[in-house]
Design a protein around this motif. Structure first.
Motif, PDB file in Angstrom:
ATOM      1  N   ALA A 177     -31.722  13.837  16.667  1.00  0.00           N
ATOM      2  CA  ALA A 177     -30.361  14.284  16.341  1.00  0.00           C
ATOM      3  C   ALA A 177     -30.431  15.370  15.274  1.00  0.00           C
ATOM      4  CB  ALA A 177     -29.515  13.110  15.856  1.00  0.00           C
ATOM      5  N   PRO A 178     -29.408  16.223  15.198  1.00  0.00           N
ATOM      6  CA  PRO A 178     -29.433  17.321  14.223  1.00  0.00           C
ATOM      7  C   PRO A 178     -29.241  16.828  12.803  1.00  0.00           C
ATOM      8  CG  PRO A 178     -27.292  17.208  15.290  1.00  0.00           C
ATOM      9  CD  PRO A 178     -28.177  16.216  16.000  1.00  0.00           C
ATOM     10  N   GLY A 179     -29.700  17.625  11.854  1.00  0.00           N
ATOM     11  CA  GLY A 179     -29.371  17.392  10.450  1.00  0.00           C
ATOM     12  C   GLY A 179     -27.915  17.752  10.201  1.00  0.00           C
ATOM     13  N   TRP A 180     -27.314  17.070   9.251  1.00  0.00           N
ATOM     14  CA  TRP A 180     -25.893  17.276   8.944  1.00  0.00           C
ATOM     15  C   TRP A 180     -25.588  18.726   8.580  1.00  0.00           C
ATOM     16  CZ3 TRP A 180     -23.857  16.263   3.451  1.00  0.00           C
ATOM     17  CH2 TRP A 180     -22.477  16.482   3.380  1.00  0.00           C
ATOM     18  N   HIS A 181     -26.433  19.346   7.774  1.00  0.00           N
ATOM     19  CA  HIS A 181     -26.154  20.692   7.279  1.00  0.00           C
ATOM     20  C   HIS A 181     -26.102  21.707   8.414  1.00  0.00           C
ATOM     21  CE1 HIS A 181     -27.157  18.583   3.632  1.00  0.00           C
ATOM     22  NE2 HIS A 181     -28.404  18.407   4.056  1.00  0.00           N
ATOM     23  N   LEU A 182     -26.922  21.484   9.446  1.00  0.00           N
ATOM     24  CA  LEU A 182     -26.981  22.412  10.570  1.00  0.00           C
ATOM     25  C   LEU A 182     -25.634  22.518  11.279  1.00  0.00           C
ATOM     26  CD1 LEU A 182     -28.792  24.204  12.373  1.00  0.00           C
ATOM     27  CD2 LEU A 182     -29.332  22.149  13.698  1.00  0.00           C
ATOM     28  N   GLU A 183     -24.909  21.409  11.341  1.00  0.00           N
ATOM     29  CA  GLU A 183     -23.675  21.367  12.121  1.00  0.00           C
ATOM     30  C   GLU A 183     -22.670  22.428  11.673  1.00  0.00           C
ATOM     31  OE1 GLU A 183     -22.104  17.432  11.963  1.00  0.00           O
ATOM     32  OE2 GLU A 183     -23.990  16.494  12.569  1.00  0.00           O
ATOM     33  N   CYS A 184     -22.438  22.498  10.359  1.00  0.00           N
ATOM     34  CA  CYS A 184     -21.394  23.404   9.870  1.00  0.00           C
ATOM     35  C   CYS A 184     -21.790  24.868  10.048  1.00  0.00           C
ATOM     36  CB  CYS A 184     -21.070  23.093   8.409  1.00  0.00           C
ATOM     37  SG  CYS A 184     -20.160  21.544   8.201  1.00  0.00           S
ATOM     38  N   SER A 185     -23.065  25.184   9.880  1.00  0.00           N
ATOM     39  CA  SER A 185     -23.502  26.566  10.118  1.00  0.00           C
ATOM     40  C   SER A 185     -23.224  26.974  11.560  1.00  0.00           C
ATOM     41  CB  SER A 185     -24.997  26.715   9.823  1.00  0.00           C
ATOM     42  OG  SER A 185     -25.258  26.699   8.443  1.00  0.00           O
ATOM     43  N   VAL A 186     -23.525  26.065  12.485  1.00  0.00           N
ATOM     44  CA  VAL A 186     -23.375  26.387  13.911  1.00  0.00           C
ATOM     45  C   VAL A 186     -21.904  26.465  14.310  1.00  0.00           C
ATOM     46  CG1 VAL A 186     -23.792  25.511  16.245  1.00  0.00           C
ATOM     47  CG2 VAL A 186     -25.628  25.492  14.545  1.00  0.00           C
ATOM     48  N   MET A 187     -21.104  25.503  13.878  1.00  0.00           N
ATOM     49  CA  MET A 187     -19.699  25.508  14.281  1.00  0.00           C
ATOM     50  C   MET A 187     -18.905  26.617  13.614  1.00  0.00           C
ATOM     51  SD  MET A 187     -18.712  21.477  14.843  1.00  0.00           S
ATOM     52  CE  MET A 187     -19.566  20.806  13.424  1.00  0.00           C
ATOM     53  N   SER A 188     -19.191  26.927  12.361  1.00  0.00           N
ATOM     54  CA  SER A 188     -18.484  28.042  11.713  1.00  0.00           C
ATOM     55  C   SER A 188     -18.821  29.350  12.411  1.00  0.00           C
ATOM     56  CB  SER A 188     -18.836  28.110  10.226  1.00  0.00           C
ATOM     57  OG  SER A 188     -20.214  28.359  10.025  1.00  0.00           O
ATOM     58  N   GLN A 189     -20.092  29.543  12.739  1.00  0.00           N
ATOM     59  CA  GLN A 189     -20.484  30.771  13.440  1.00  0.00           C
ATOM     60  C   GLN A 189     -19.866  30.836  14.833  1.00  0.00           C
ATOM     61  OE1 GLN A 189     -24.621  32.028  15.241  1.00  0.00           O
ATOM     62  NE2 GLN A 189     -24.640  32.510  13.065  1.00  0.00           N
ATOM     63  N   HIS A 190     -19.813  29.693  15.529  1.00  0.00           N
ATOM     64  CA  HIS A 190     -19.261  29.671  16.885  1.00  0.00           C
ATOM     65  C   HIS A 190     -17.805  30.117  16.900  1.00  0.00           C
ATOM     66  CE1 HIS A 190     -18.699  28.207  21.040  1.00  0.00           C
ATOM     67  NE2 HIS A 190     -17.526  27.781  20.611  1.00  0.00           N
ATOM     68  N   PHE A 191     -17.002  29.621  15.961  1.00  0.00           N
ATOM     69  CA  PHE A 191     -15.566  29.893  15.991  1.00  0.00           C
ATOM     70  C   PHE A 191     -15.149  31.092  15.138  1.00  0.00           C
ATOM     71  CE2 PHE A 191     -15.720  25.373  17.160  1.00  0.00           C
ATOM     72  CZ  PHE A 191     -14.928  25.393  18.301  1.00  0.00           C
ATOM     73  N   LEU A 192     -15.935  31.413  14.112  1.00  0.00           N
ATOM     74  CA  LEU A 192     -15.501  32.440  13.155  1.00  0.00           C
ATOM     75  C   LEU A 192     -16.436  33.633  13.060  1.00  0.00           C
ATOM     76  CD1 LEU A 192     -14.436  30.039  10.248  1.00  0.00           C
ATOM     77  CD2 LEU A 192     -13.007  30.972  12.084  1.00  0.00           C
TER      78      LEU A 192
END
Length: 477
Positions: free
Chosen positions: A215-230
């Protein structure tokens, strides 16, 4: 666009800065959302009152807005410092429930909370588990130059990016002491990008990756989702002050690795301070000893009284949570609602008087780093200004509502009458007993009248003679 330039405090530079959007036609904001392994507590919710205030101010000042609040349903460990078990997996084991059902339940509860607080629904509400493939692709790009593999997973080497930890304020040795001490890490501050499932462990949430199933590390999630949408560069990133020390520095490191540059991702990083209890300190969801918004509602407190309490302190200041502060905010909210309701009753629709100075004062207050404590007295003064007709004050109040989100233009006293969960008497029974009390008073049977009042008081009902509302519930908090 309002007249006063917006100034915001940037945690990255430790200074107030004029807000200058990357694209004035699309201001982009990312807010770290909850980990849905349990109910959020009122301390967590302070972050969303803050970011909703930011959202409202940006919109009022004329900026089109794209706002993202993520839902963390995988990857966040039982310590924010990248240590322990996955919070979602731990909750599933403890309750013998499906992890997906747990996530769905607590996500729905969170969304109900923000609706109760009149927090506007963001543009996007993504689930981390919907972006796993994006996380793997992001990690694959940064892994060759910035990561190394251990038996337990893929780790980020913080020495490979410029000025790691600049956002954090604590000393390096203190911060390093809070990071998971995994054997083989090159540096104490290195953190997990991908965690391999241990041999023989049966996880409910795991995916195949180039580094093994896990499973991914927690910190990775926000980098990926912020980049995806913003996009890779956006305007503002918000979160609680606890994110400033580890989570957000790690996000920044990942962003810099991905763009191969010094760009942190967001231009401005903003953090709200803690909600604290005098005897317990800051609230902690992980401890299990916390106060939910539903706890307040069950005690007979309207949720907007909590919102008003949050607005009464600057978002960067610690805010004390106590029965006294909540009671004071409840009383203040009731007085504001009564004033607005009286204006509605008296208004004939005729607008006279100039309310511009109040709108200018509101603009000056919220443009000064969202200084809502300075805006609230302006609201009080405007509502009491008899040089303005009721219609003018109501029109101006609608603007204050747009910015502060208190719904004063439409809220009624009846709506503030929240029944405590412990109350055993029904509103119909109360009305019937009050009718009997009225008859007793008319007959000058004051002993019976007093007995009914005392009976209702014992049932948690305040009898209000001479008040058109007639009665109210006594909060039990």
């Amino acid at each position: 666009m309002t007249g006063t330039p917006l100034t915001l405090y940037n945690s990255l530079t430790r200074s107030l800065e004029p807000f200058s959007p990357i694209d004035p036609a699309n201001v982009r904001v990312y807010s770290c959302g909850p980990t849905v392994y349990n109910y959020v507590h009122v301390g967590n919710l302070r972050a969303y009152v803050f970011t909703d205030t930011l959202s409202r101010v940006l919109t009022w000042k004329g900026y089109p807005l794209t706002h993202v609040i993520n839902i963390t349903d995988v990857g966040h460990l039982t310590s924010d410092a990248d240590a322990g078990d996955d919070k979602m997996e731990a909750a599933a084991k403890a309750s013998a429930q499906s992890i997906w059902d747990i996530a769905a339940h607590y996500t729905a509860a969170f969304k109900e909370n923000i609706a109760d607080l009149n927090i506007r629904t963001p543009t996007h509400f993504p689930l981390a588990t919907d972006h796993i493939q994006g996380m793997i692709a992001f990690a694959e790009k940064i892994a060759p130059q910035h990561c190394y593999e251990l038996e337990s997973g893929l780790y980020f080497d913080v020495s490979t990016v410029p000025d790691y930890g600049r956002l954090a304020r604590v000393a390096d040795d203190e911060r390093e002491g809070r990071i998971d001490p995994v054997a083989g890490k090159r540096h104490p501050q290195d953190f997990a990008i991908w965690r391999k499932s241990p041999p023989g462990e049966n996880r409910q949430m795991e995916w195949e990756s180039p580094w093994g199933r896990g499973a991914p590390g927690w910190h990775l999630e926000c980098s990926v989702m912020s980049q995806h949408f913003l996009g890779a560069s956006f305007d503002i990133h918000t979160g609680g002050i606890d994110h400033r020390e580890i989570h957000h520095p790690n996000e920044i490191a990942q962003n810099q690795a991905h763009c191969d540059c010094a760009d942190t991702g967001a231009t401005i990083w903003m953090h709200n301070n803690f909600l604290v209890e005098r005897e317990k300190g800051k609230m902690s969801k992980s401890s299990g000893d916390f106060t939910r918004l539903q706890t307040l509602i069950d005690a007979g407190i309207h949720p907007l009284a909590y919102r008003l309490m949050c607005l009464s302190a600057h978002y960067r200041s610690e805010l004390e949570f106590s029965g006294e502060n909540l009671a004071a905010s409840s009383t203040r909210l009731k007085r504001l609602v009564m004033t607005a309701q009286a204006l509605r009753d008296r208004s004939d629709g005729t607008e006279t008087g100039d309310a511009a100075r109040y709108l200018d004062a509101l603009d000056a207050a919220v443009s000064d780093d969202l200084n809502t404590p300075r805006a609230l007295p302006v609201l009080d003064e405007m509502l009491g200004d008899k040089k303005l007709s009721p219609a003018t004050r109501l029109k101006t109040l609608a603007v204050f509502d747009d910015v502060l989100g208190l719904k004063l233009a439409t809220l009624t006293r009846e709506a503030l009458r929240v029944k405590p969960a412990s109350a055993a008497i029904s509103p119909e029974a109360i009305e019937a007993r009050l009718a009997e009390r009225k008859e007793a008073r008319a007959a000058k049977d004051f002993a019976q009248s007093d007995a009914i009042r005392d009976e209702l008081a014992a049932a948690g009902v305040e009898v209000m003679d001479g008040d058109p509302l007639g009665w109210d519930w006594k909060p039990t908090l």
